[in-house]
Design a protein around this motif. Structure first.
Motif, PDB file in Angstrom:
ATOM      1  N   ALA A  99     -79.163  32.967  27.436  1.00  0.00           N
ATOM      2  CA  ALA A  99     -77.700  32.431  27.895  1.00  0.00           C
ATOM      3  C   ALA A  99     -77.672  31.075  27.709  1.00  0.00           C
ATOM      4  O   ALA A  99     -76.746  30.204  27.295  1.00  0.00           O
ATOM      5  N   LEU A 100     -78.885  30.242  28.189  1.00  0.00           N
ATOM      6  CA  LEU A 100     -79.133  28.589  28.134  1.00  0.00           C
ATOM      7  C   LEU A 100     -78.913  28.286  26.561  1.00  0.00           C
ATOM      8  O   LEU A 100     -78.152  27.484  26.302  1.00  0.00           O
ATOM      9  N   HIS A 101     -79.459  29.025  25.838  1.00  0.00           N
ATOM     10  CA  HIS A 101     -79.554  28.708  24.183  1.00  0.00           C
ATOM     11  C   HIS A 101     -78.261  28.895  23.754  1.00  0.00           C
ATOM     12  O   HIS A 101     -77.808  28.030  22.889  1.00  0.00           O
ATOM     13  N   VAL A 102     -77.431  29.998  24.136  1.00  0.00           N
ATOM     14  CA  VAL A 102     -76.272  30.171  23.601  1.00  0.00           C
ATOM     15  C   VAL A 102     -75.111  29.343  23.881  1.00  0.00           C
ATOM     16  O   VAL A 102     -74.484  28.680  22.991  1.00  0.00           O
ATOM     17  N   GLN A 103     -75.167  28.864  25.130  1.00  0.00           N
ATOM     18  CA  GLN A 103     -73.983  27.756  25.604  1.00  0.00           C
ATOM     19  C   GLN A 103     -74.409  26.565  24.949  1.00  0.00           C
ATOM     20  O   GLN A 103     -73.374  25.986  24.577  1.00  0.00           O
ATOM     21  N   GLY A 104     -75.490  26.228  24.883  1.00  0.00           N
ATOM     22  CA  GLY A 104     -75.850  24.758  24.471  1.00  0.00           C
ATOM     23  C   GLY A 104     -75.461  23.643  25.269  1.00  0.00           C
ATOM     24  O   GLY A 104     -74.820  23.629  26.251  1.00  0.00           O
ATOM     25  N   LYS A 105     -76.164  22.378  24.992  1.00  0.00           N
ATOM     26  CA  LYS A 105     -75.843  21.229  25.889  1.00  0.00           C
ATOM     27  C   LYS A 105     -74.550  20.502  25.416  1.00  0.00           C
ATOM     28  O   LYS A 105     -74.065  20.627  24.656  1.00  0.00           O
ATOM     29  N   GLY A 106     -73.920  20.283  26.796  1.00  0.00           N
ATOM     30  CA  GLY A 106     -72.699  19.671  26.684  1.00  0.00           C
ATOM     31  C   GLY A 106     -71.428  20.632  26.733  1.00  0.00           C
ATOM     32  O   GLY A 106     -70.385  20.107  26.738  1.00  0.00           O
ATOM     33  N   SER A 107     -71.644  21.953  26.583  1.00  0.00           N
ATOM     34  CA  SER A 107     -70.554  22.840  26.539  1.00  0.00           C
ATOM     35  C   SER A 107     -70.532  23.577  27.881  1.00  0.00           C
ATOM     36  O   SER A 107     -71.705  23.883  28.520  1.00  0.00           O
ATOM     37  N   VAL A 108     -69.442  23.679  28.352  1.00  0.00           N
ATOM     38  CA  VAL A 108     -69.262  24.552  29.711  1.00  0.00           C
ATOM     39  C   VAL A 108     -68.774  25.945  29.411  1.00  0.00           C
ATOM     40  O   VAL A 108     -67.616  25.739  28.582  1.00  0.00           O
ATOM     41  N   SER A 109     -69.199  26.877  30.037  1.00  0.00           N
ATOM     42  CA  SER A 109     -68.509  28.091  29.926  1.00  0.00           C
ATOM     43  C   SER A 109     -67.393  28.348  30.945  1.00  0.00           C
ATOM     44  O   SER A 109     -67.703  28.166  32.269  1.00  0.00           O
ATOM     45  N   LEU A 110     -66.358  28.741  30.409  1.00  0.00           N
ATOM     46  CA  LEU A 110     -65.117  29.037  31.384  1.00  0.00           C
ATOM     47  C   LEU A 110     -64.841  30.617  31.387  1.00  0.00           C
ATOM     48  O   LEU A 110     -64.955  31.033  30.509  1.00  0.00           O
ATOM     49  N   ASP A 111     -64.242  30.953  32.410  1.00  0.00           N
ATOM     50  CA  ASP A 111     -63.882  32.393  32.493  1.00  0.00           C
ATOM     51  C   ASP A 111     -62.450  32.084  33.358  1.00  0.00           C
ATOM     52  O   ASP A 111     -61.927  31.345  33.369  1.00  0.00           O
ATOM     53  N   SER A 112     -62.006  33.468  33.466  1.00  0.00           N
ATOM     54  CA  SER A 112     -60.526  33.594  34.047  1.00  0.00           C
ATOM     55  C   SER A 112     -60.386  33.029  35.351  1.00  0.00           C
ATOM     56  O   SER A 112     -59.180  32.629  35.640  1.00  0.00           O
TER      57      SER A 112
END
Length: 155
Positions: free
Chosen positions: A15-28
């Motif tokens: 999960a940490l690798h997929v998201q990457g530095k500087g990008s925030v995961s958002l949801d509903s």
């Protein structure tokens, strides 16, 4: 000598690798709360666990924008199985699975997001898209905003 990782540890690392530095995961639940705080938010709608060249280019933009406090780089992972997480956001913004990755720019004061329709899906095109539609500066590595502004005036 080597310690085996548990399934939970592997999932967290992935999960940490997929998201990457500087990008925030958002949801509903977090989407509207978070994007309203920024002058501009670049959002990539994609599969829940994205990969590939386009994802890598998006992450380059996220890393390059880390010093820009007016800009948020975010992703929405959409699942078409199980609980269909974030499918409601995809539907709300008219993003279909065949459009993935779909990138939209949300700018304060504008009612609707702006779709990225660049010829090439790469970091430079995404940066130009952000600059031209929001006025938020993202420079090339080693560039300073004040110097770039002077260079634009001279030309």
């Amino acid at each position: 000598m080597f310690k085996l990782l548990t399934p939970v540890s592997l999932a967290l690392l992935f999960a940490l690798h997929v998201q990457g530095k500087g990008s925030v995961s958002l949801d509903s639940y977090t989407f509207d709360k978070v994007i309203s705080k920024f002058k501009a938010t670049l959002v990539k709608f994609d599969i829940a666990y994205p990969y590939g060249a386009k994802h890598d280019e998006f992450l380059k933009v996220a890393e390059a924008s880390h010093l820009q406090s007016d800009l948020l780089i975010a992703d929405v992972g959409v699942k078409d199985y199980g609980d269909n997480e974030n499918a409601d956001l995809a539907k709300k913004f008219e993003v279909k699975k065949e459009d993935y990755p779909a990138v939209k720019l949300f700018v304060q004061g504008k009612d609707a997001p702006i779709d990225f329709k660049g010829k090439d899906f790469n970091a430079d095109e995404l940066k130009k898209f952000i600059r031209s539609n929001s006025g938020v500066y993202i420079g090339l590595p080693g560039c300073l905003e004040k110097f770039d502004a002077i260079a634009i005036k001279v030309n």
